[in-house]
Design a protein around this motif. Structure first.
Motif, PDB file in Angstrom:
ATOM      1  N   LEU A  17      63.416  46.732  51.337  1.00 41.69           N
ATOM      2  CA  LEU A  17      63.496  46.196  49.977  1.00 41.69           C
ATOM      3  C   LEU A  17      62.244  45.400  49.606  1.00 41.69           C
ATOM      4  CD1 LEU A  17      67.241  45.099  49.782  1.00 41.69           C
ATOM      5  CD2 LEU A  17      66.219  47.283  49.136  1.00 41.69           C
ATOM      6  N   ALA A  18      61.086  45.875  50.060  1.00 42.90           N
ATOM      7  CA  ALA A  18      59.816  45.249  49.715  1.00 42.90           C
ATOM      8  C   ALA A  18      59.327  45.794  48.377  1.00 42.90           C
ATOM      9  CB  ALA A  18      58.787  45.507  50.806  1.00 42.90           C
ATOM     10  N   LEU A  19      58.884  44.913  47.490  1.00 43.68           N
ATOM     11  CA  LEU A  19      58.424  45.318  46.164  1.00 43.68           C
ATOM     12  C   LEU A  19      57.041  45.938  46.248  1.00 43.68           C
ATOM     13  CD1 LEU A  19      59.094  45.321  43.123  1.00 43.68           C
ATOM     14  CD2 LEU A  19      57.953  43.083  42.976  1.00 43.68           C
ATOM     15  N   ARG A  20      56.923  47.208  45.801  1.00 45.55           N
ATOM     16  CA  ARG A  20      55.626  47.879  45.804  1.00 45.55           C
ATOM     17  C   ARG A  20      54.876  47.655  44.513  1.00 45.55           C
ATOM     18  NH1 ARG A  20      56.778  53.949  48.311  1.00 45.55           N
ATOM     19  NH2 ARG A  20      57.158  53.307  50.479  1.00 45.55           N
ATOM     20  N   GLN A  21      55.553  47.845  43.405  1.00 47.53           N
ATOM     21  CA  GLN A  21      54.907  47.618  42.113  1.00 47.53           C
ATOM     22  C   GLN A  21      55.976  47.321  41.065  1.00 47.53           C
ATOM     23  OE1 GLN A  21      54.774  49.586  39.119  1.00 47.53           O
ATOM     24  NE2 GLN A  21      56.117  51.265  39.796  1.00 47.53           N
ATOM     25  N   ALA A  22      55.576  46.602  40.023  1.00 45.74           N
ATOM     26  CA  ALA A  22      56.521  46.240  38.959  1.00 45.74           C
ATOM     27  C   ALA A  22      55.760  45.960  37.679  1.00 45.74           C
ATOM     28  CB  ALA A  22      57.343  45.020  39.366  1.00 45.74           C
ATOM     29  N   ARG A  23      56.424  46.234  36.566  1.00 49.96           N
ATOM     30  CA  ARG A  23      55.903  45.900  35.231  1.00 49.96           C
ATOM     31  C   ARG A  23      57.029  45.282  34.410  1.00 49.96           C
ATOM     32  NH1 ARG A  23      50.944  48.133  33.859  1.00 49.96           N
ATOM     33  NH2 ARG A  23      50.177  49.735  35.296  1.00 49.96           N
ATOM     34  N   LEU A  24      56.732  44.162  33.772  1.00 51.26           N
ATOM     35  CA  LEU A  24      57.669  43.522  32.854  1.00 51.26           C
ATOM     36  C   LEU A  24      56.960  43.250  31.537  1.00 51.26           C
ATOM     37  CD1 LEU A  24      58.836  42.696  35.787  1.00 51.26           C
ATOM     38  CD2 LEU A  24      59.971  40.832  34.560  1.00 51.26           C
ATOM     39  N   ARG A  25      57.692  43.429  30.444  1.00 52.14           N
ATOM     40  CA  ARG A  25      57.096  43.181  29.125  1.00 52.14           C
ATOM     41  C   ARG A  25      58.172  42.662  28.173  1.00 52.14           C
ATOM     42  NH1 ARG A  25      56.390  47.788  27.945  1.00 52.14           N
ATOM     43  NH2 ARG A  25      57.779  48.111  26.176  1.00 52.14           N
ATOM     44  N   ALA A  26      57.835  41.632  27.406  1.00 53.47           N
ATOM     45  CA  ALA A  26      58.776  41.071  26.438  1.00 53.47           C
ATOM     46  C   ALA A  26      58.003  40.516  25.254  1.00 53.47           C
ATOM     47  CB  ALA A  26      59.615  39.976  27.073  1.00 53.47           C
ATOM     48  N   TYR A  49      52.487  43.960  38.632  1.00 53.93           N
ATOM     49  CA  TYR A  49      52.329  43.628  40.052  1.00 53.93           C
ATOM     50  C   TYR A  49      52.119  44.905  40.854  1.00 53.93           C
ATOM     51  CZ  TYR A  49      53.651  42.540  44.859  1.00 53.93           C
ATOM     52  OH  TYR A  49      53.656  42.428  46.220  1.00 53.93           O
ATOM     53  N   GLN A  50      51.177  44.840  41.797  1.00 49.92           N
ATOM     54  CA  GLN A  50      50.918  45.922  42.732  1.00 49.92           C
ATOM     55  C   GLN A  50      50.791  45.319  44.120  1.00 49.92           C
ATOM     56  OE1 GLN A  50      50.551  49.018  41.069  1.00 49.92           O
ATOM     57  NE2 GLN A  50      50.872  50.032  43.043  1.00 49.92           N
ATOM     58  N   ASP A  51      51.477  45.913  45.117  1.00 51.30           N
ATOM     59  CA  ASP A  51      51.458  45.303  46.447  1.00 51.30           C
ATOM     60  C   ASP A  51      50.094  45.363  47.111  1.00 51.30           C
ATOM     61  OD1 ASP A  51      51.362  47.975  46.985  1.00 51.30           O
ATOM     62  OD2 ASP A  51      53.093  48.020  48.324  1.00 51.30           O
ATOM     63  N   THR A  52      49.154  46.086  46.533  1.00 55.44           N
ATOM     64  CA  THR A  52      47.784  46.090  47.049  1.00 55.44           C
ATOM     65  C   THR A  52      47.024  44.827  46.656  1.00 55.44           C
ATOM     66  OG1 THR A  52      47.057  47.316  45.103  1.00 55.44           O
ATOM     67  CG2 THR A  52      47.669  48.599  47.048  1.00 55.44           C
ATOM     68  N   GLY A  53      47.636  43.981  45.835  1.00 53.36           N
ATOM     69  CA  GLY A  53      46.996  42.726  45.426  1.00 53.36           C
ATOM     70  C   GLY A  53      46.623  42.672  43.965  1.00 53.36           C
ATOM     71  N   ALA A  68      49.292  29.950  21.907  1.00 51.28           N
ATOM     72  CA  ALA A  68      48.468  30.231  23.086  1.00 51.28           C
ATOM     73  C   ALA A  68      48.432  31.727  23.365  1.00 51.28           C
ATOM     74  CB  ALA A  68      49.004  29.488  24.306  1.00 51.28           C
ATOM     75  N   ASN A  69      47.282  32.194  23.796  1.00 47.42           N
ATOM     76  CA  ASN A  69      47.114  33.562  24.275  1.00 47.42           C
ATOM     77  C   ASN A  69      46.297  33.474  25.558  1.00 47.42           C
ATOM     78  OD1 ASN A  69      45.385  36.262  24.384  1.00 47.42           O
ATOM     79  ND2 ASN A  69      47.269  36.683  23.245  1.00 47.42           N
ATOM     80  N   ILE A  70      46.987  33.638  26.691  1.00 45.54           N
ATOM     81  CA  ILE A  70      46.361  33.388  27.992  1.00 45.54           C
ATOM     82  C   ILE A  70      46.467  34.632  28.862  1.00 45.54           C
ATOM     83  CG2 ILE A  70      46.347  31.907  30.028  1.00 45.54           C
ATOM     84  CD1 ILE A  70      47.783  29.791  28.353  1.00 45.54           C
ATOM     85  N   PRO A  71      45.365  35.368  29.051  1.00 44.05           N
ATOM     86  CA  PRO A  71      45.373  36.487  29.992  1.00 44.05           C
ATOM     87  C   PRO A  71      44.985  36.003  31.396  1.00 44.05           C
ATOM     88  CG  PRO A  71      43.346  36.501  28.722  1.00 44.05           C
ATOM     89  CD  PRO A  71      44.129  35.289  28.267  1.00 44.05           C
ATOM     90  N   TRP A  72      45.507  36.700  32.410  1.00 43.01           N
ATOM     91  CA  TRP A  72      45.223  36.316  33.800  1.00 43.01           C
ATOM     92  C   TRP A  72      45.178  37.554  34.677  1.00 43.01           C
ATOM     93  CZ3 TRP A  72      48.420  37.060  38.080  1.00 43.01           C
ATOM     94  CH2 TRP A  72      47.977  36.467  39.282  1.00 43.01           C
ATOM     95  N   GLN A  73      44.246  37.557  35.635  1.00 42.45           N
ATOM     96  CA  GLN A  73      44.145  38.622  36.624  1.00 42.45           C
ATOM     97  C   GLN A  73      44.017  38.001  38.003  1.00 42.45           C
ATOM     98  OE1 GLN A  73      41.344  41.911  35.511  1.00 42.45           O
ATOM     99  NE2 GLN A  73      40.798  40.502  33.852  1.00 42.45           N
ATOM    100  N   SER A  74      44.633  38.649  38.989  1.00 47.98           N
ATOM    101  CA  SER A  74      44.589  38.098  40.330  1.00 47.98           C
ATOM    102  C   SER A  74      43.202  38.185  40.956  1.00 47.98           C
ATOM    103  CB  SER A  74      45.593  38.824  41.231  1.00 47.98           C
ATOM    104  OG  SER A  74      45.270  40.209  41.313  1.00 47.98           O
ATOM    105  N   ASN A  75      42.415  39.169  40.558  1.00 51.25           N
ATOM    106  CA  ASN A  75      41.077  39.326  41.145  1.00 51.25           C
ATOM    107  C   ASN A  75      40.023  39.575  40.072  1.00 51.25           C
ATOM    108  OD1 ASN A  75      41.930  41.830  40.408  1.00 51.25           O
ATOM    109  ND2 ASN A  75      41.625  42.802  42.399  1.00 51.25           N
ATOM    110  N   GLY A  76      40.145  38.851  38.964  1.00 49.65           N
ATOM    111  CA  GLY A  76      39.161  38.985  37.891  1.00 49.65           C
ATOM    112  C   GLY A  76      39.097  37.726  37.058  1.00 49.65           C
ATOM    113  N   ARG A  77      38.138  37.661  36.160  1.00 49.98           N
ATOM    114  CA  ARG A  77      37.929  36.497  35.293  1.00 49.98           C
ATOM    115  C   ARG A  77      38.422  36.820  33.881  1.00 49.98           C
ATOM    116  NH1 ARG A  77      34.144  32.200  35.499  1.00 49.98           N
ATOM    117  NH2 ARG A  77      33.193  33.188  37.332  1.00 49.98           N
ATOM    118  N   SER A  78      39.112  35.853  33.271  1.00 48.64           N
ATOM    119  CA  SER A  78      39.616  36.031  31.910  1.00 48.64           C
ATOM    120  C   SER A  78      39.464  34.724  31.146  1.00 48.64           C
ATOM    121  CB  SER A  78      41.088  36.458  31.908  1.00 48.64           C
ATOM    122  OG  SER A  78      41.281  37.657  32.621  1.00 48.64           O
TER     123      SER A  78
END
Length: 618
Positions: free
Chosen positions: A236-245, A282-286, A313-323
């Motif tokens: 039950l390990a999460l490989r990838q996910a997308r949520l939007r609202a 989310y992607q389990d590769t990071g 507010a409009n705040i974008p974020w990336q785990s391995n990038g600059r925003s």
């Protein structure tokens, strides 16, 4: 009369295993077309259930009916064809507790206590292979709980529709809809009540993974969340996910989800309104990303410590990038101090967030915050900043704080402030200008600033404070001169002092030293009924002002008791201490005799003296 008995040590249906099943029939009717048993008994999960059985030989069909109680029926029909088998289970007022012994018993899972079930479940397959199933159920009066009481449901009403088909290579295509109509569920730390929440989901699964291709969660009063994802089986390990609202209602979202996660902080007592949206990947590769969107959000602390209105507010974020994001606030207040409109950029890079520069209008001045940096370290947040306070009118500030008016301006330099492990510390000294003097704060440590009981320790010194600016607006009386104040080992709990060593003394140098008749009367009351000789008290009626040489006062606070002192001990034949040493003719000297004073009562009576001009201090 023929007798039938069937014993099964183990029955495997899909991934479920039932053991020690026993069916017996004392009166078996055997005909050409069917075999009937009107009064059989089924032993299942340690329970004995009355059963009627019909076996239709030509149709290759078996019908099993269990009626364990009045108005309760479990009707199972199974038919065999050359192309495969089909079965259907129709449930009328089924008691869920009968299933409790058949369900997996995992210690970490909540266990079923009660439910009423109505509906049908259909299964079909070939030989021992299940190829298709469908269910349409109404579940009412559902209750469940775990041993620790951290997860429980009471009187839950659900409607479920689901079906699945086996595809090639053993994969399944499935879909389902769940409506939560009533009842309450506590799932530490959250509590939800039913009232129209709906879940629709579809996807595929196999032995290696479960894939949600399309999902939609509709939370009544909050809004809709679309999602998809993939989970690795059996871990039950999460490989990838997308949520939007989009356009989530902040009032209900904050109360139901955010506040339970922020218990024991100021957010737990905050009311919210406005709209919010987000997009998360989310992607389990990071690879992870998040976009947070706030529209016209208002946050108000119910204890009136702060409020923020018109937050966009409009705040974008990336785990391995600059925003780079943007934040705008129309107005707000902190401790009743009004804040003006502000607009600034927020830079993000992984778990590092920074604001290089922001100007925040405060009354007729402003606060400049520079070099704000925050980062996530292990399980805690750390952040730091420095800044400056540009002149703010003390008259406007005291009016906003709803305290007695003061005059002059407040300005200063904010050194580097650090926050880690719920503790804020200060590098260097905090210096600001107040009452035409200089205030210096050192060794500041603020623990859990957003909790209900923040804890502050620091040392503070005030140099060359203008007493005229400090006292001119008070009924307490007017004093002209300059004083130095030292406060060491200051400790505040929930912003109330519980410990300090304080001293006040006239500043060195040449300046006008005058004290009014009203101030003398109030200081005399501080010192006790005999703080001034009778001959000096008679002089008060002839003069409005008096000269003095020195003013001094000391307090050693421990808990709620202040150990008081003054400039020096009184004359050798007295047990008191000098608060005001007179100068010139006539000379007025004020001596104190109250060595131990109840601090809360002292503050209360000082406030009364300031407001009324009539002290009652003993």
């Amino acid at each position: 009369m023929p007798h039938l008995e069937i014993n099964l040590d183990e029955l495997l249906i899909g991934e479920s295993v039932w053991r020690n099943l026993r069916f017996s029939c004392e009166r078996l009717n055997i005909g050409r077309q069917s075999i009937d048993c009107d009064a059989g008994q089924l032993q299942l999960a340690g329970k004995h259930l009355p059963v009627s059985l019909q076996l239709f030989l030509r149709q290759k069909k078996i019908v099993l009916t269990i009626e364990p109680a009045r108005r309760e029926k479990w009707h199972l029909a199974v038919a065999w064809r050359p192309e495969g088998w089909q079965s259907s289970l129709r449930i009328v007022n089924g008691q869920g507790r009968r299933l409790a012994g058949l369900l997996p018993q995992y210690a970490a899972w909540p266990q079923l206590r009660q439910a009423r079930i109505n509906g049908t479940i259909g299964l079909s397959g070939r030989e021992t292979l299940l190829t298709e199933w469908a269910a349409k159920l109404a579940i009412t009066e559902l209750s469940f709980s775990d041993a620790e009481g951290l997860r429980a449901g009471e009187d839950v009403h659900l409607q479920l529709e689901a079906d699945a088909q086996r595809k090639q290579q053993g994969s399944w295509q499935w879909r389902g809809q769940l409506a939560w109509l009533a009842g309450g569920v506590f799932w530490q730390p959250f509590y939800f009540t039913g009232g129209g929440h709906r879940l629709a989901v579809s996807g595929t699964s196999n032995g290696q993974s479960l894939r949600i291709e399309r999902g939609e969660l509709a939370l009544s009063g909050i809004g809709q969340v679309a999602f998809s994802g993939e989970v690795e089986r059996p871990a039950l390990a999460l490989r990838q996910a997308r949520l939007r609202a989009e356009n989530l209602e902040m009032a209900a979202l904050f109360k139901s989800i955010i506040q339970p996660l922020a218990a024991e902080t100021a957010w737990a007592e905050t009311e919210a309104s406005g709209r919010a949206g987000f997009s998360w990947h989310y992607q389990d590769t990071g690879q992870q990303s998040l976009l947070l969107d706030l529209q016209d959000v208002t946050l108000i602390d119910t204890r009136e410590r702060f409020s923020f209105e018109g937050l966009v507010a409009n705040i974008p974020w990336q785990s391995n990038g600059r925003s780079t994001g943007t934040i705008r606030l129309e107005h707000g207040q902190i401790l009743r101090i009004p804040l003006g409109s502000v607009h600034f950029s927020l830079e993000t890079e992984g778990m590092h967030f920074s604001v290089p520069y922001v100007e925040l209008p405060v009354l007729d001045g402003k606060v400049v915050v520079e070099n704000f940096n925050a980062s996530r370290q292990a399980t805690d947040w750390q952040w730091q900043f420095n800044g400056r306070l540009f002149p703010v009118s003390m008259e406007k500030l005291t009016e906003a704080l709803q305290i007695q008016p003061m005059f002059g301006t407040l300005s200063g330099i904010i050194p580097k402030m650090n926050y880690a492990a719920s503790v804020m510390t200060m590098e260097g000294v905090l210096v600001f200008n107040l009452f035409d003097g200089v205030v210096v704060a050192r060794n500041l440590v603020l623990t859990e600033p957003l909790s209900r009981t923040p804890h502050l320790t620091m040392d503070m010194a005030m140099h060359h404070i203008d007493l005229d600016l400090l006292t001119r607006a008070y009924s307490f009386g007017r004093i002209q001169g300059r004083v130095d104040v030292e406060v060491s080992d200051l400790e505040l709990v929930n912003w109330e002092p519980v410990r300090f060593d304080a001293s006040l003394a006239s500043s060195p140098g040449r300046y006008k030293r005058r004290i009014s008749q009203a101030a003398i009367q109030n200081l005399t009351a501080l010192g006790g009924a005999s703080a001034m000789p009778a001959i000096q008290r008679r002089l008060l009626s002839f003069f409005e002002q008096f000269r003095y040489a020195e003013i001094g006062w000391r307090c050693r606070l421990r808990g709620s008791v202040c150990q008081m002192g003054g400039i020096e001990p009184a004359s050798s034949n007295e047990r008191g201490y000098v608060l005001v040493k007179g100068s010139g003719v006539p000379a007025i000297t004020i001596t104190g005799y109250n060595r131990q004073v109840d601090w809360p009562e002292l503050i209360k009576r000082l406030e009364h003296a300031i407001k009324s001009g009539s002290p009652i201090i003993h």
